[in-house]
Design an enzyme around this catalytic site. Structure first.
Site, PDB file in Angstrom:
ATOM      1  N   GLY A 194       1.928 -14.752 -62.592  1.00  0.00           N
ATOM      2  CA  GLY A 194       1.677 -13.391 -62.136  1.00  0.00           C
ATOM      3  C   GLY A 194       1.990 -13.289 -60.655  1.00  0.00           C
ATOM      4  O   GLY A 194       1.994 -14.296 -59.946  1.00  0.00           O
TER       5      GLY A 194
ATOM      6  N   HIS B  91      -7.140 -11.134 -61.833  1.00  0.00           N
ATOM      7  CA  HIS B  91      -6.741 -11.819 -60.602  1.00  0.00           C
ATOM      8  C   HIS B  91      -5.721 -10.953 -59.844  1.00  0.00           C
ATOM      9  O   HIS B  91      -5.831 -10.773 -58.625  1.00  0.00           O
ATOM     10  CB  HIS B  91      -6.141 -13.186 -60.983  1.00  0.00           C
ATOM     11  CG  HIS B  91      -5.528 -13.971 -59.869  1.00  0.00           C
ATOM     12  ND1 HIS B  91      -6.009 -15.207 -59.479  1.00  0.00           N
ATOM     13  CD2 HIS B  91      -4.448 -13.723 -59.072  1.00  0.00           C
ATOM     14  CE1 HIS B  91      -5.257 -15.655 -58.481  1.00  0.00           C
ATOM     15  NE2 HIS B  91      -4.304 -14.783 -58.216  1.00  0.00           N
ATOM     16  N   GLU B  92      -4.740 -10.412 -60.564  1.00  0.00           N
ATOM     17  CA  GLU B  92      -3.698  -9.599 -59.911  1.00  0.00           C
ATOM     18  C   GLU B  92      -4.271  -8.273 -59.414  1.00  0.00           C
ATOM     19  O   GLU B  92      -3.920  -7.810 -58.321  1.00  0.00           O
ATOM     20  CB  GLU B  92      -2.528  -9.336 -60.866  1.00  0.00           C
ATOM     21  CG  GLU B  92      -1.838 -10.569 -61.431  1.00  0.00           C
ATOM     22  CD  GLU B  92      -1.421 -11.577 -60.383  1.00  0.00           C
ATOM     23  OE1 GLU B  92      -1.262 -11.213 -59.218  1.00  0.00           O
ATOM     24  OE2 GLU B  92      -1.266 -12.759 -60.742  1.00  0.00           O
TER      25      GLU B  92
ATOM     26  N   CYS C 150      -3.615 -19.745 -57.074  1.00  0.00           N
ATOM     27  CA  CYS C 150      -2.956 -18.567 -56.514  1.00  0.00           C
ATOM     28  C   CYS C 150      -1.795 -19.033 -55.651  1.00  0.00           C
ATOM     29  O   CYS C 150      -1.945 -19.955 -54.848  1.00  0.00           O
ATOM     30  CB  CYS C 150      -3.942 -17.755 -55.669  1.00  0.00           C
ATOM     31  SG  CYS C 150      -3.206 -16.269 -54.958  1.00  0.00           S
ATOM     32  N   LEU C 151      -0.648 -18.395 -55.827  1.00  0.00           N
ATOM     33  CA  LEU C 151       0.537 -18.788 -55.059  1.00  0.00           C
ATOM     34  C   LEU C 151       0.325 -18.558 -53.561  1.00  0.00           C
ATOM     35  O   LEU C 151       1.014 -19.177 -52.754  1.00  0.00           O
ATOM     36  CB  LEU C 151       1.758 -18.008 -55.556  1.00  0.00           C
ATOM     37  CG  LEU C 151       2.170 -18.336 -57.003  1.00  0.00           C
ATOM     38  CD1 LEU C 151       3.239 -17.367 -57.492  1.00  0.00           C
ATOM     39  CD2 LEU C 151       2.643 -19.779 -57.129  1.00  0.00           C
TER      40      LEU C 151
ATOM     41  N   GLN D 248       1.815 -10.037 -52.199  1.00  0.00           N
ATOM     42  CA  GLN D 248       2.104 -11.461 -51.989  1.00  0.00           C
ATOM     43  C   GLN D 248       3.515 -11.685 -51.432  1.00  0.00           C
ATOM     44  O   GLN D 248       3.812 -12.762 -50.922  1.00  0.00           O
ATOM     45  CB  GLN D 248       1.917 -12.256 -53.291  1.00  0.00           C
ATOM     46  CG  GLN D 248       0.444 -12.310 -53.724  1.00  0.00           C
ATOM     47  CD  GLN D 248       0.270 -13.121 -54.984  1.00  0.00           C
ATOM     48  OE1 GLN D 248       0.436 -12.606 -56.086  1.00  0.00           O
ATOM     49  NE2 GLN D 248      -0.048 -14.397 -54.840  1.00  0.00           N
TER      50      GLN D 248
ATOM     51  N   HIS E 185      -5.779  -8.622 -56.093  1.00  0.00           N
ATOM     52  CA  HIS E 185      -4.820  -8.632 -54.976  1.00  0.00           C
ATOM     53  C   HIS E 185      -4.563  -7.217 -54.460  1.00  0.00           C
ATOM     54  O   HIS E 185      -4.386  -7.013 -53.263  1.00  0.00           O
ATOM     55  CB  HIS E 185      -3.485  -9.237 -55.413  1.00  0.00           C
ATOM     56  CG  HIS E 185      -3.419 -10.739 -55.358  1.00  0.00           C
ATOM     57  ND1 HIS E 185      -3.606 -11.454 -54.199  1.00  0.00           N
ATOM     58  CD2 HIS E 185      -3.170 -11.661 -56.319  1.00  0.00           C
ATOM     59  CE1 HIS E 185      -3.471 -12.747 -54.446  1.00  0.00           C
ATOM     60  NE2 HIS E 185      -3.206 -12.910 -55.740  1.00  0.00           N
TER      61      HIS E 185
END
Ligand code: GNR
Ligand code: NI
Length: 172
Positions: free
Chosen positions: A46, A136-137, A94-95, A51, A140
């Site tokens: 995702g 999670h997204e 998480c990236l 990000q 963000h």
């Protein structure tokens, strides 16, 4: 399509609240194409627009098994509601917080309403990892990271670990 740079903590942009998209046009589709390519390259399941430094309410996801047929999902202006009282723990990463993995408790099931790649209204019922990833997204888009759901001690340790790994990478 271009692979964009993924920003990492403590970049303050990750705490920004992203703004709604006004129209799903070719410029937005170009952003979504770049986001998908960036996510696949990372690799991740995702990615939220913030990000890659773009404060818009846009998410891409793909939970298909690696090596199989890609199943890209695009979410514009998503709205999420839990559809079960049940909660579940998943180990999240998480990236934007590289090399940190911790269990987070979230609603076990949820529904996302959104505009798709073509700007058409859609609804998706989510369970399992898809439900976790969707929440999670969505976080963000509100400037919230998964480490914000941890104890202060675990959050501090995560922030320090990322800083240390960054220093090590710079000195390598
Ligand atoms: O690639 C990712 N994997 C993942 C695993 C468990 C829970 C959430 C995620 S999302 C993450 C990519 C990312 O940082 N998205 O914002
Ligand atoms: Ni993330």
């Amino acid at each position: 399509m271009t692979i964009r740079e993924i920003i990492t903590i403590p970049d303050p942009r990750l705490k920004q609240v992203s703004a709604p998209v006004e129209t799903v046009d070719d410029d937005l589709r170009a952003l979504m194409d770049d986001m998908l390519e960036t996510m696949y390259a990372a690799p991740g399941i995702g990615l939220a627009a913030i990000q890659v430094g773009v404060p818009k309410r846009v998410i891409v996801m793909d939970l298909a098994p690696e090596g199989g047929t890609p199943e890209p999902l695009y979410f514009v202006n998503p709205v999420i509601e839990p559809t079960s009282e049940e909660h579940a723990f998943y180990q999240e990463g998480c990236l934007s917080i590289p090399d940190v993995y911790e269990d987070v408790e979230r609603a076990a099931e949820c529904r996302i309403s959104y505009l798709d790649y073509n700007g058409d209204a859609q609804t998706l019922e989510c369970t399992g990892l898809l439900a976790t990833c969707a929440q999670h997204e969505m976080d963000h888009l509100e400037g919230v990271l998964f480490i914000d759901h941890l104890s202060r001690l675990k959050r501090t340790m995560a922030v320090k670990k990322v800083a240390k790994l960054k220093r090590a990478a710079e000195n390598a």
